[in-house]
Motif scaffolding. Structure first.
Motif, PDB file in Angstrom:
ATOM      1  N   LYS A 244       9.378   3.932   5.478  1.00 34.82           N
ATOM      2  CA  LYS A 244      10.383   4.824   5.014  1.00 34.82           C
ATOM      3  C   LYS A 244       9.581   5.088   3.468  1.00 34.82           C
ATOM      4  CE  LYS A 244      14.965   4.921   2.355  1.00 34.82           C
ATOM      5  NZ  LYS A 244      16.222   4.418   2.549  1.00 34.82           N
ATOM      6  N   MET A 245       8.897   4.489   2.916  1.00 36.79           N
ATOM      7  CA  MET A 245       8.354   4.893   1.458  1.00 36.79           C
ATOM      8  C   MET A 245       7.184   5.781   1.689  1.00 36.79           C
ATOM      9  SD  MET A 245       8.206   1.231  -0.508  1.00 36.79           S
ATOM     10  CE  MET A 245       9.018   1.660  -2.147  1.00 36.79           C
ATOM     11  N   ARG A 246       6.295   5.723   3.119  1.00 37.12           N
ATOM     12  CA  ARG A 246       5.589   6.799   3.400  1.00 37.12           C
ATOM     13  C   ARG A 246       6.085   8.058   3.580  1.00 37.12           C
ATOM     14  NH1 ARG A 246       3.686   4.640   7.770  1.00 37.12           N
ATOM     15  NH2 ARG A 246       2.337   3.291   6.705  1.00 37.12           N
ATOM     16  N   SER A 247       7.389   8.009   4.147  1.00 35.85           N
ATOM     17  CA  SER A 247       8.127   9.342   4.475  1.00 35.85           C
ATOM     18  C   SER A 247       8.508   9.755   2.995  1.00 35.85           C
ATOM     19  CB  SER A 247       9.481   9.086   5.208  1.00 35.85           C
ATOM     20  OG  SER A 247       8.910   8.969   6.669  1.00 35.85           O
ATOM     21  N   LEU A 248       8.985   9.048   2.146  1.00 35.16           N
ATOM     22  CA  LEU A 248       9.564   9.224   0.992  1.00 35.16           C
ATOM     23  C   LEU A 248       8.440   9.959   0.054  1.00 35.16           C
ATOM     24  CD1 LEU A 248      12.026   6.431  -0.018  1.00 35.16           C
ATOM     25  CD2 LEU A 248      12.580   8.904   0.116  1.00 35.16           C
ATOM     26  N   GLU A 249       7.166   9.478   0.337  1.00 36.36           N
ATOM     27  CA  GLU A 249       6.108   9.959  -0.529  1.00 36.36           C
ATOM     28  C   GLU A 249       6.055  11.710   0.057  1.00 36.36           C
ATOM     29  OE1 GLU A 249       1.255   9.705  -1.126  1.00 36.36           O
ATOM     30  OE2 GLU A 249       2.185   8.310   0.061  1.00 36.36           O
TER      31      GLU A 249
ATOM     32  N   VAL B 227       0.946  -1.252   0.060  1.00 39.79           N
ATOM     33  CA  VAL B 227       0.210  -0.122  -0.188  1.00 39.79           C
ATOM     34  C   VAL B 227       0.819   1.394  -0.007  1.00 39.79           C
ATOM     35  CG1 VAL B 227      -1.662   1.327   1.202  1.00 39.79           C
ATOM     36  CG2 VAL B 227      -2.057  -1.131   1.247  1.00 39.79           C
ATOM     37  N   THR B 228       1.866   1.330   0.987  1.00 38.63           N
ATOM     38  CA  THR B 228       2.804   2.434   0.943  1.00 38.63           C
ATOM     39  C   THR B 228       3.531   2.645  -0.501  1.00 38.63           C
ATOM     40  OG1 THR B 228       4.550   1.356   2.177  1.00 38.63           O
ATOM     41  CG2 THR B 228       2.682   2.660   3.577  1.00 38.63           C
ATOM     42  N   SER B 229       3.889   1.621  -1.029  1.00 42.71           N
ATOM     43  CA  SER B 229       4.724   1.871  -2.027  1.00 42.71           C
ATOM     44  C   SER B 229       3.906   2.288  -3.258  1.00 42.71           C
ATOM     45  CB  SER B 229       5.360   0.373  -2.562  1.00 42.71           C
ATOM     46  OG  SER B 229       4.640  -0.719  -2.916  1.00 42.71           O
ATOM     47  N   ALA B 230       2.615   1.924  -3.341  1.00 45.34           N
ATOM     48  CA  ALA B 230       1.745   2.542  -4.179  1.00 45.34           C
ATOM     49  C   ALA B 230       1.610   3.965  -4.179  1.00 45.34           C
ATOM     50  CB  ALA B 230       0.530   1.604  -4.229  1.00 45.34           C
ATOM     51  N   GLY B 231       1.465   4.167  -2.905  1.00 41.93           N
ATOM     52  CA  GLY B 231       1.392   5.619  -2.620  1.00 41.93           C
ATOM     53  C   GLY B 231       2.671   6.421  -3.115  1.00 41.93           C
ATOM     54  N   MET B 232       3.843   5.982  -2.715  1.00 40.83           N
ATOM     55  CA  MET B 232       5.039   6.537  -3.069  1.00 40.83           C
ATOM     56  C   MET B 232       5.274   6.585  -4.633  1.00 40.83           C
ATOM     57  SD  MET B 232       8.949   5.453  -2.449  1.00 40.83           S
ATOM     58  CE  MET B 232       8.962   4.488  -4.067  1.00 40.83           C
ATOM     59  N   GLU B 233       4.993   5.560  -5.336  1.00 37.82           N
ATOM     60  CA  GLU B 233       4.912   5.643  -7.101  1.00 37.82           C
ATOM     61  C   GLU B 233       4.065   6.423  -7.392  1.00 37.82           C
ATOM     62  OE1 GLU B 233       4.856   1.444  -8.603  1.00 37.82           O
ATOM     63  OE2 GLU B 233       6.390   0.713  -6.938  1.00 37.82           O
TER      64      GLU B 233
ATOM     65  N   ALA C  44      17.560  13.812  -4.628  1.00 40.52           N
ATOM     66  CA  ALA C  44      18.030  12.924  -3.389  1.00 40.52           C
ATOM     67  C   ALA C  44      16.797  12.211  -3.195  1.00 40.52           C
ATOM     68  CB  ALA C  44      18.275  13.835  -2.080  1.00 40.52           C
ATOM     69  N   ALA C  45      15.692  12.804  -3.070  1.00 37.13           N
ATOM     70  CA  ALA C  45      14.432  12.133  -2.876  1.00 37.13           C
ATOM     71  C   ALA C  45      14.008  11.114  -4.029  1.00 37.13           C
ATOM     72  CB  ALA C  45      13.072  13.016  -2.800  1.00 37.13           C
ATOM     73  N   LEU C  46      14.413  11.285  -5.260  1.00 39.78           N
ATOM     74  CA  LEU C  46      14.269  10.431  -6.429  1.00 39.78           C
ATOM     75  C   LEU C  46      15.168   9.289  -6.229  1.00 39.78           C
ATOM     76  CD1 LEU C  46      14.168  13.002  -9.547  1.00 39.78           C
ATOM     77  CD2 LEU C  46      12.338  11.514  -8.505  1.00 39.78           C
ATOM     78  N   GLU C  47      16.117   9.560  -5.964  1.00 37.12           N
ATOM     79  CA  GLU C  47      17.307   8.335  -5.587  1.00 37.12           C
ATOM     80  C   GLU C  47      16.892   7.578  -4.661  1.00 37.12           C
ATOM     81  OE1 GLU C  47      21.167  10.590  -5.645  1.00 37.12           O
ATOM     82  OE2 GLU C  47      21.151  10.870  -7.853  1.00 37.12           O
ATOM     83  N   ALA C  48      16.530   7.922  -3.343  1.00 40.58           N
ATOM     84  CA  ALA C  48      15.986   7.313  -2.388  1.00 40.58           C
ATOM     85  C   ALA C  48      14.924   6.496  -2.638  1.00 40.58           C
ATOM     86  CB  ALA C  48      15.564   8.210  -0.925  1.00 40.58           C
ATOM     87  N   ALA C  49      13.691   7.060  -3.345  1.00 38.87           N
ATOM     88  CA  ALA C  49      12.790   6.363  -3.675  1.00 38.87           C
ATOM     89  C   ALA C  49      13.168   5.228  -4.665  1.00 38.87           C
ATOM     90  CB  ALA C  49      11.723   7.212  -4.750  1.00 38.87           C
ATOM     91  N   GLN C  50      14.456   5.252  -5.386  1.00 42.94           N
ATOM     92  CA  GLN C  50      14.663   4.180  -6.521  1.00 42.94           C
ATOM     93  C   GLN C  50      15.171   2.982  -5.597  1.00 42.94           C
ATOM     94  OE1 GLN C  50      17.891   5.383  -9.312  1.00 42.94           O
ATOM     95  NE2 GLN C  50      16.899   4.028 -10.752  1.00 42.94           N
TER      96      GLN C  50
END
Length: 188
Positions: free
Chosen positions: A155-160, A23-29, A84-90
């Protein structure tokens, strides 16, 4: 033995963590697609970004940032923060792919090749082994605790949120507006 008769061996504690990760990865993507589309600057461009992989979005987002930096459309620190956010998301997405698409086991397939769990993580006795299910990219197996899956979801929620905040700060700077705080409850 039917599937409902099979023992779970502690997987009942893993399943909610994997669900939270999905769920959180879908939100981040989704936020990543929005940010890269907004960086590109086309209202109709969103259709190009739908269905693209995280790797594709990050690479193209960094390319667009390079053009924005070259034209000096906003301060460098905004580009640095978004990059930095893009790279962390990757990075998070690559680990997520192993966890979501991998084969989970209670034992190791190959002890010599299995990466041990990081010693920097919190203690957790709920240890599993996840192995990449797509062998064409090479065998990868590692120990993962349930709390590691939960931490990646957090972490993915924070990255979003960071993707949202960094893009908002960049737009505010570009328009000469005073930045306002963005919270999780704020609309996009």
């Amino acid at each position: 033995m039917t599937a409902t008769d099979a023992p779970t061996y502690g997987f009942d504690e893993l399943y909610p963590a994997l669900g939270m990760l999905v769920v959180t990865s879908a939100g981040m993507e989704s936020r990543l697609r929005f940010v890269v589309s907004e960086l590109a600057g086309s209202d109709a461009g969103w259709i190009i970004f739908e269905g693209q992989s995280v790797d594709w979005l990050v690479q193209n987002g960094k390319a667009v940032l390079g053009q924005l930096e070259h034209s000096k459309q906003w301060p460098q620190e905004n580009s640095d923060r978004i990059r930095a956010a893009l790279e962390a998301a990757q990075d998070a997405s690559r680990l997520r792919n192993l966890m979501v698409h991998g084969e989970w086991r209670t034992d190791c397939l190959d002890w010599e090749e299995c990466a041990p769990r990081s010693s920097s993580g919190p203690p957790d006795h709920r240890i599993f082994h996840v192995c990449r299910s797509r062998y064409r990219k090479g065998l990868e197996e590692r120990q993962v605790a349930v709390c590691d899956v939960e931490a990646l979801a957090d972490k993915m929620r924070s990255l979003e949120l960071e993707l949202r905040q960094s893009m908002k700060a960049a737009v505010d700077a570009w328009l000469g507006r005073e930045p306002e705080a963005v919270t999780e409850a704020s609309p996009s």
